[in-house]
Design a protein around this motif. Structure first.
Motif, mmCIF file in Angstrom:
data_model
loop_
_atom_site.group_PDB
_atom_site.id
_atom_site.type_symbol
_atom_site.label_atom_id
_atom_site.label_comp_id
_atom_site.label_asym_id
_atom_site.label_seq_id
_atom_site.Cartn_x
_atom_site.Cartn_y
_atom_site.Cartn_z
ATOM 1 N N ILE A 1 6.651 -5.938 -0.960
ATOM 2 C CA ILE A 1 7.653 -4.929 -1.319
ATOM 3 C C ILE A 1 7.574 -4.701 -2.814
ATOM 4 N N GLU A 2 7.512 -3.429 -3.181
ATOM 5 C CA GLU A 2 7.530 -3.062 -4.599
ATOM 6 C C GLU A 2 8.631 -2.031 -4.769
ATOM 7 N N GLY A 3 9.761 -2.456 -5.298
ATOM 8 C CA GLY A 3 10.904 -1.550 -5.426
ATOM 9 C C GLY A 3 11.396 -1.148 -4.054
ATOM 10 N N ASP A 4 11.384 0.160 -3.773
ATOM 11 C CA ASP A 4 11.853 0.654 -2.473
ATOM 12 C C ASP A 4 10.716 0.775 -1.469
ATOM 13 N N ARG A 5 9.498 0.473 -1.930
ATOM 14 C CA ARG A 5 8.341 0.685 -1.054
ATOM 15 C C ARG A 5 7.897 -0.589 -0.374
ATOM 16 N N LEU A 6 7.546 -0.428 0.888
ATOM 17 C CA LEU A 6 7.023 -1.554 1.661
ATOM 18 C C LEU A 6 5.576 -1.246 2.005
ATOM 19 N N ILE A 7 4.708 -2.218 1.768
ATOM 20 C CA ILE A 7 3.289 -2.050 2.083
ATOM 21 C C ILE A 7 2.953 -3.016 3.215
ATOM 22 N N LEU A 8 2.408 -2.467 4.288
ATOM 23 C CA LEU A 8 2.042 -3.273 5.460
ATOM 24 C C LEU A 8 0.548 -3.130 5.714
ATOM 25 N N THR A 9 -0.144 -4.260 5.803
ATOM 26 C CA THR A 9 -1.542 -4.277 6.239
ATOM 27 C C THR A 9 -1.574 -4.929 7.614
ATOM 28 N N GLY A 10 -2.325 -4.349 8.527
ATOM 29 C CA GLY A 10 -2.407 -4.927 9.868
ATOM 30 C C GLY A 10 -3.845 -4.952 10.344
ATOM 31 N N MET A 11 -4.150 -5.875 11.228
ATOM 32 C CA MET A 11 -5.510 -5.936 11.782
ATOM 33 C C MET A 11 -5.492 -6.431 13.222
ATOM 34 N N VAL A 12 -6.484 -5.945 13.967
ATOM 35 C CA VAL A 12 -6.739 -6.418 15.325
ATOM 36 C C VAL A 12 -8.225 -6.757 15.374
ATOM 37 N N ALA A 13 -8.562 -7.925 15.938
ATOM 38 C CA ALA A 13 -9.967 -8.337 15.995
ATOM 39 C C ALA A 13 -10.345 -8.725 17.413
ATOM 40 N N SER A 14 -11.632 -8.579 17.725
ATOM 41 C CA SER A 14 -12.131 -9.105 19.002
ATOM 42 C C SER A 14 -12.292 -10.617 18.860
ATOM 43 N N LEU A 15 -12.300 -11.331 19.996
ATOM 44 C CA LEU A 15 -12.324 -12.799 19.939
ATOM 45 C C LEU A 15 -13.579 -13.346 19.271
ATOM 46 N N ASP A 16 -14.698 -12.635 19.424
ATOM 47 C CA ASP A 16 -15.937 -13.110 18.803
ATOM 48 C C ASP A 16 -15.993 -12.758 17.310
ATOM 49 N N GLY A 17 -14.985 -12.053 16.820
ATOM 50 C CA GLY A 17 -14.940 -11.709 15.407
ATOM 51 C C GLY A 17 -15.870 -10.570 15.015
ATOM 52 N N GLN A 18 -16.580 -10.010 15.997
ATOM 53 C CA GLN A 18 -17.569 -8.962 15.668
ATOM 54 C C GLN A 18 -16.898 -7.644 15.277
ATOM 55 N N ARG A 19 -15.847 -7.322 15.994
ATOM 56 C CA ARG A 19 -15.125 -6.088 15.647
ATOM 57 C C ARG A 19 -13.786 -6.457 15.013
ATOM 58 N N LEU A 20 -13.482 -5.834 13.907
ATOM 59 C CA LEU A 20 -12.230 -6.126 13.219
ATOM 60 C C LEU A 20 -11.734 -4.812 12.626
ATOM 61 N N ILE A 21 -10.570 -4.387 13.086
ATOM 62 C CA ILE A 21 -10.038 -3.097 12.645
ATOM 63 C C ILE A 21 -8.802 -3.362 11.805
ATOM 64 N N ARG A 22 -8.808 -2.832 10.617
ATOM 65 C CA ARG A 22 -7.767 -3.203 9.657
ATOM 66 C C ARG A 22 -7.432 -2.004 8.776
ATOM 67 N N ASP A 23 -6.160 -1.815 8.491
ATOM 68 C CA ASP A 23 -5.763 -0.733 7.582
ATOM 69 C C ASP A 23 -4.380 -1.039 7.016
ATOM 70 N N SER A 24 -3.962 -0.236 6.049
ATOM 71 C CA SER A 24 -2.650 -0.424 5.423
ATOM 72 C C SER A 24 -1.859 0.869 5.455
ATOM 73 N N ILE A 25 -0.540 0.708 5.330
ATOM 74 C CA ILE A 25 0.360 1.857 5.266
ATOM 75 C C ILE A 25 1.448 1.501 4.258
ATOM 76 N N ALA A 26 1.986 2.494 3.569
ATOM 77 C CA ALA A 26 3.090 2.240 2.632
ATOM 78 C C ALA A 26 4.145 3.303 2.812
ATOM 79 N N GLY A 27 5.392 2.954 2.578
ATOM 80 C CA GLY A 27 6.483 3.916 2.689
ATOM 81 C C GLY A 27 7.799 3.265 2.334
ATOM 82 N N ASP A 28 8.872 3.989 2.589
ATOM 83 C CA ASP A 28 10.216 3.533 2.262
ATOM 84 C C ASP A 28 10.561 2.281 3.075
ATOM 85 N N ARG A 29 11.028 1.242 2.395
ATOM 86 C CA ARG A 29 11.328 -0.002 3.124
ATOM 87 C C ARG A 29 12.446 0.175 4.134
ATOM 88 N N LYS A 30 13.262 1.206 3.970
ATOM 89 C CA LYS A 30 14.320 1.468 4.964
ATOM 90 C C LYS A 30 13.725 1.934 6.292
#
Ligand SMILES: NCc1[nH]cc(CCC(=O)O)c1CC(=O)O
Length: 322
Positions: free
Chosen positions: A261-290
């Motif tokens: 959290i930076e001031g009123d902004r919340l930054i979220l990074t999320g990821m989903v991976a396959s069990l073998d670790g070969q595929r890993l999809i990850r990205d971030s989003i930011a916006g109002d913490r409310k």
């Protein structure tokens, strides 16, 4: 109609698991509540959950929701207890009817930690030799570490923190991955060899925070517990839990997050991976913490559209077959 609200003078009953970590956490909540409600008596009711009893099966294979929480929830619904203190990461994102997440307390460091046994002491993930055996029961840790360190070997480990550390010291594993928060709460942070950076391993949803569950709209209990709520942790965990709720098929899955959290902004990074670790999809989003939950939902839908949905469907099918 009878009211579910607790009569004013009665002792407030906190449900807790019996593990050492659970008891340290529940004792902490009890002490905090006593300090703020001098006119009230509190007591801890120790209960065993299915997850405490089944210790010989990998967590991913048991796979049911509420493995560490159901018995504590049933006690509240029977009115044997008034609240349940959980490690928030063990609390499913959808709660049984009649219960709610009433309070989230200030989070400890949510990162994962590497604990190395004596054979390779002084090493890091980067310097451990090929084939070194890492103990973890978390598909999230497994997938991310396989992705970054494909030459390491992984082996399931169950049991409470002390049991796991004993297995490490007995040489069953070369290292373990554990939550930094659990080790810190048990005053064993000296065992941490390396804090695993978010670039390598995103932590579990809610990791390091405590969640207090109570009966839905039990205003007496809500008034008692919400004085120890931590708004910043709550906002972060609401975003994390929304992300998981929107993505999840049901069982334990390799989903990780990081929030700030930076001031009123919340930054979220999320990821989903396959069990073998070969595929890993990850990205971030930011916006109002409310809009914390909306941010979590949006990031989840975004990743789902970019392959996370396929990965999760494959994992669910695998777990069903094994
Ligand atoms: N799944 C078990 C569990 N539940 C909460 C913690 C640690 C404390 C926390 O994350 O709050 C742990 C142990 C671990 O993951 O190493």
């Amino acid at each position: 109609m009878t009211s579910s609200a607790t009569p004013f003078n009665s002792t407030v009953r906190l449900g807790s698991r019996k593990s050492q970590l659970a008891m340290v956490q529940s004792e902490w909540v009890k002490a905090e509540l006593e300090a703020r409600h001098g006119d009230r008596a509190f007591e801890i009711h120790e209960l065993s959950t299915k997850g405490d009893k089944i210790l010989d099966v990998p967590l991913a294979k048991i796979g049911d929701k509420g493995l560490f929480t159901k018995e504590l929830e049933d006690a509240m619904l029977r009115n044997d207890t008034d609240m349940a203190v959980h490690s928030l990461k063990d609390l499913p994102t959808n709660l049984p009817e009649g219960l709610m997440l009433g309070c989230v307390t200030e989070r400890e460091n949510p990162a994962d930690a590497l604990v190395i046994g004596s054979k390779y002491s002084g090493n890091t993930l980067e310097t451990l030799p090929d084939g070194a055996v890492i103990g973890t029961s978390s598909l999230r840790r497994l997938a991310q570490l396989r992705h970054h360190f494909p030459k390491l070997a992984f082996k399931d480990v169950r049991g409470n923190l002390n049991t796991r550390l004993k297995k490490l010291d007995d040489g069953e594993y070369d290292a373990l991955i554990l939550a930094s928060a659990g080790l810190t709460r048990l005053e064993m942070s000296d065992r941490i060899s390396q804090e695993i950076p978010a670039e390598i391993s995103l932590h579990a949803v809610g990791q390091g925070a405590l969640g207090i569950e109570c009966r839905l709209d039990d205003t007496v209990i809500l008034d008692i517990i919400q004085v120890i709520q931590h708004q910043e942790t709550l906002d972060r965990c609401l975003a994390e839990r929304a992300f998981l709720r929107t993505l999840e098929g049901g069982c334990q899955v390799p989903i990780g997050v990081n929030t700030s959290i930076e001031g009123d902004r919340l930054i979220l990074t999320g990821m989903v991976a396959s069990l073998d670790g070969q595929r890993l999809i990850r990205d971030s989003i930011a916006g109002d913490r409310k809009e914390a939950e909306q941010l979590g939902n949006t990031l989840a839908e975004d990743l789902r559209g970019r392959g996370a949905g396929d990965i999760l469907a494959e994992i669910l099918a695998q777990v069903d077959r094994s």
